[in-house]
Design a protein around this motif. Structure first.
Motif, PDB file in Angstrom:
ATOM      1  N   MET A  65       0.855  -1.200   0.000  1.00 31.31           N
ATOM      2  CA  MET A  65       0.000   0.000   0.000  1.00 31.31           C
ATOM      3  C   MET A  65       0.888   1.247   0.000  1.00 31.31           C
ATOM      4  O   MET A  65       1.805   1.363   0.816  1.00 31.31           O
ATOM      5  CB  MET A  65      -0.914   0.009   1.230  1.00 31.31           C
ATOM      6  N   LYS A  66       0.619   2.173  -0.927  1.00 29.52           N
ATOM      7  CA  LYS A  66       1.427   3.379  -1.045  1.00 29.52           C
ATOM      8  C   LYS A  66       1.225   4.296   0.160  1.00 29.52           C
ATOM      9  O   LYS A  66       0.123   4.411   0.713  1.00 29.52           O
ATOM     10  CB  LYS A  66       1.045   4.150  -2.310  1.00 29.52           C
ATOM     11  N   ALA A  88      -9.105   4.281   2.490  1.00 31.35           N
ATOM     12  CA  ALA A  88      -9.558   3.033   1.875  1.00 31.35           C
ATOM     13  C   ALA A  88      -8.572   2.516   0.836  1.00 31.35           C
ATOM     14  O   ALA A  88      -8.612   1.339   0.469  1.00 31.35           O
ATOM     15  CB  ALA A  88     -10.930   3.240   1.233  1.00 31.35           C
ATOM     16  N   ARG A  89      -7.664   3.381   0.401  1.00 35.62           N
ATOM     17  CA  ARG A  89      -6.771   3.001  -0.703  1.00 35.62           C
ATOM     18  C   ARG A  89      -5.291   3.122  -0.367  1.00 35.62           C
ATOM     19  O   ARG A  89      -4.464   2.444  -0.956  1.00 35.62           O
ATOM     20  CB  ARG A  89      -7.087   3.880  -1.906  1.00 35.62           C
ATOM     21  N   PHE A  90      -4.962   4.010   0.582  1.00 39.33           N
ATOM     22  CA  PHE A  90      -3.560   4.307   0.865  1.00 39.33           C
ATOM     23  C   PHE A  90      -3.266   4.201   2.359  1.00 39.33           C
ATOM     24  O   PHE A  90      -4.174   4.232   3.198  1.00 39.33           O
ATOM     25  CB  PHE A  90      -3.213   5.726   0.389  1.00 39.33           C
ATOM     26  N   ASP A  91      -1.974   4.112   2.656  1.00 44.19           N
ATOM     27  CA  ASP A  91      -1.483   4.224   4.034  1.00 44.19           C
ATOM     28  C   ASP A  91      -1.317   5.720   4.304  1.00 44.19           C
ATOM     29  O   ASP A  91      -0.347   6.335   3.860  1.00 44.19           O
ATOM     30  CB  ASP A  91      -0.148   3.485   4.163  1.00 44.19           C
ATOM     31  N   VAL A  92      -2.275   6.303   5.021  1.00 46.72           N
ATOM     32  CA  VAL A  92      -2.410   7.758   5.095  1.00 46.72           C
ATOM     33  C   VAL A  92      -1.843   8.319   6.396  1.00 46.72           C
ATOM     34  O   VAL A  92      -2.119   7.815   7.486  1.00 46.72           O
ATOM     35  CB  VAL A  92      -3.896   8.171   4.969  1.00 46.72           C
ATOM     36  N   THR A  93      -1.066   9.389   6.263  1.00 43.90           N
ATOM     37  CA  THR A  93      -0.652  10.218   7.387  1.00 43.90           C
ATOM     38  C   THR A  93      -1.228  11.610   7.167  1.00 43.90           C
ATOM     39  O   THR A  93      -1.068  12.179   6.083  1.00 43.90           O
ATOM     40  CB  THR A  93       0.880  10.319   7.480  1.00 43.90           C
ATOM     41  N   ASP A 114      -8.169  11.635  -7.015  1.00 43.35           N
ATOM     42  CA  ASP A 114      -8.293  11.019  -8.336  1.00 43.35           C
ATOM     43  C   ASP A 114      -6.982  11.124  -9.110  1.00 43.35           C
ATOM     44  O   ASP A 114      -6.619  10.212  -9.870  1.00 43.35           O
ATOM     45  CB  ASP A 114      -9.424  11.685  -9.129  1.00 43.35           C
ATOM     46  N   ASN A 115      -6.269  12.222  -8.927  1.00 39.67           N
ATOM     47  CA  ASN A 115      -4.976  12.379  -9.593  1.00 39.67           C
ATOM     48  C   ASN A 115      -3.937  11.435  -9.003  1.00 39.67           C
ATOM     49  O   ASN A 115      -3.110  10.882  -9.740  1.00 39.67           O
ATOM     50  CB  ASN A 115      -4.519  13.832  -9.506  1.00 39.67           C
ATOM     51  N   GLU A 168      -1.975   4.088 -10.788  1.00 38.52           N
ATOM     52  CA  GLU A 168      -2.367   3.117 -11.822  1.00 38.52           C
ATOM     53  C   GLU A 168      -1.592   3.304 -13.120  1.00 38.52           C
ATOM     54  O   GLU A 168      -1.854   2.613 -14.105  1.00 38.52           O
ATOM     55  CB  GLU A 168      -3.867   3.227 -12.081  1.00 38.52           C
ATOM     56  N   GLY A 169      -0.665   4.271 -13.133  1.00 46.35           N
ATOM     57  CA  GLY A 169       0.147   4.481 -14.328  1.00 46.35           C
ATOM     58  C   GLY A 169      -0.555   5.242 -15.430  1.00 46.35           C
ATOM     59  O   GLY A 169      -0.104   5.192 -16.595  1.00 46.35           O
TER      60      GLY A 169
END
Length: 315
Positions: free
Chosen positions: A1-2, A20-25, A300-301, A307-308
């Motif tokens: 996870m980024k 839900a998508r990233f390892d967030v700080t 979204d960006n 996703e490349g």
């Protein structure tokens, strides 16, 4: 996870989507990142969601960087050295479009408040100094039918101009460095000085930084009518604040409305001491649905980068 750094608190809906998508700080500090902190963040995180006040200067991009994308929260990105980012392989995006109407609305708020002296009037009532209605009490500037001058006819400038033309029957003039065709009556003038002198109300909507730094200087302000009203909803560094203060103090222009300042959150005491200037704490996009839309656009960006795919709002 980024690993994703979000440099300010965002609306809960945005934070939930990010987690839900990233390892967030999420930084708790409301102050912007210093250059040293920005450099460290670029070394420690895969992606960063920064905003105004974070100092991603050229020096921040020196060294070994982990970060691949800066998805700026806000349409203005003069706090990011985009050229240095590109040379370091860091993509940059912003959040245009979703901020247009909200920022234009604040422009109209400042026009009306400065022209009709409503901020001054509210202070009078709150201080219990109002002695009653009178025919010559607090006479301001009638807005309907005046001529508005737009400095920078981009999305926000056009949105302000449309409101002025269709809502207040104002004649519209504008200064733009390149030719601009618009779908409503408006006259493009050849120089900033000509615009400043021809209009009753000036609204600045250009991007900050670069060649626009102190675009509105003493000479530009000197060209305004003594009855002129000056409004800035762009970036604070577009205006030479010392020159604007001098013009207001001397009565060379009638008033001003400011939503942005050169060294936010610092506001010069001289502005606060003046009755003929309206001061707002950078409220341009301060509506929940707008801020949520900005946050989602920034995410979204980042997702596109992960996703490349090309960034939808790359700068």
């Amino acid at each position: 996870m980024k690993k994703l750094l979000i440099t300010r608190q965002l609306p809960e809906a945005n934070l939930a989507a990010a987690r839900a998508r990233f390892d967030v700080t999420v930084r708790e500090n409301a102050d912007g990142l210093t250059m040293v902190e920005a450099a460290q963040a670029l070394a420690d995180y895969d992606a960063i969601l920064p905003t105004l006040g974070d100092q991603f200067t050229a020096e921040a991009f020196i060294g070994d960087l982990r970060c691949g994308v800066l998805a700026n929260f806000g349409v203005g990105y003069n706090h990011i050295d985009v050229e240095a980012a590109g040379m370091a392989g860091v993509l940059v995006s912003n959040t245009p479009n979703v901020v247009t109407d909200a920022t234009a609305d604040i422009g109209l708020t400042l026009i009306l408040t400065a022209c009709r002296r409503s901020g001054e009037g509210e202070r009078l009532v709150r201080a219990d100094k109002w002695t009653g209605w009178g025919p010559t009490q607090m006479l301001g500037t009638h807005v309907t039918g005046k001529t508005v001058g737009i400095v920078g006819m981009g999305r926000i400038g056009q949105a302000v101009a449309r409101r002025c033309h269709y809502g207040f029957e104002m004649a519209v003039k504008f200064y733009n460095r390149s030719p601009k065709a618009v779908d409503f009556p408006a006259e493009q003038v050849d120089s900033l000085t000509a615009l400043m002198g021809a209009c009753d109300i000036i609204v600045v909507t250009v991007p900050g930084g670069g060649s626009n730094t102190h675009l509105i200087d003493a000479d530009a302000l000197a060209a305004m009518k003594p009855s002129g009203i000056f409004v800035n909803i762009a970036r604070g560094d577009v205006v030479d604040e010392a020159a604007l203060i001098a013009a207001l103090q001397a009565g060379r222009i009638a008033g001003a409305g400011l939503d942005v300042f050169e060294h936010e959150p610092h506001v010069p005491d001289a502005f606060r001491a003046l009755e003929n200037v309206v001061l707002l704490p950078h409220l341009g996009t301060a509506a929940l649905e707008v801020r949520e839309a900005m946050g989602q656009m920034a995410l979204d960006n980042i997702i596109a980068w992960e996703e490349g795919r090309p960034l939808p709002q790359a700068v």
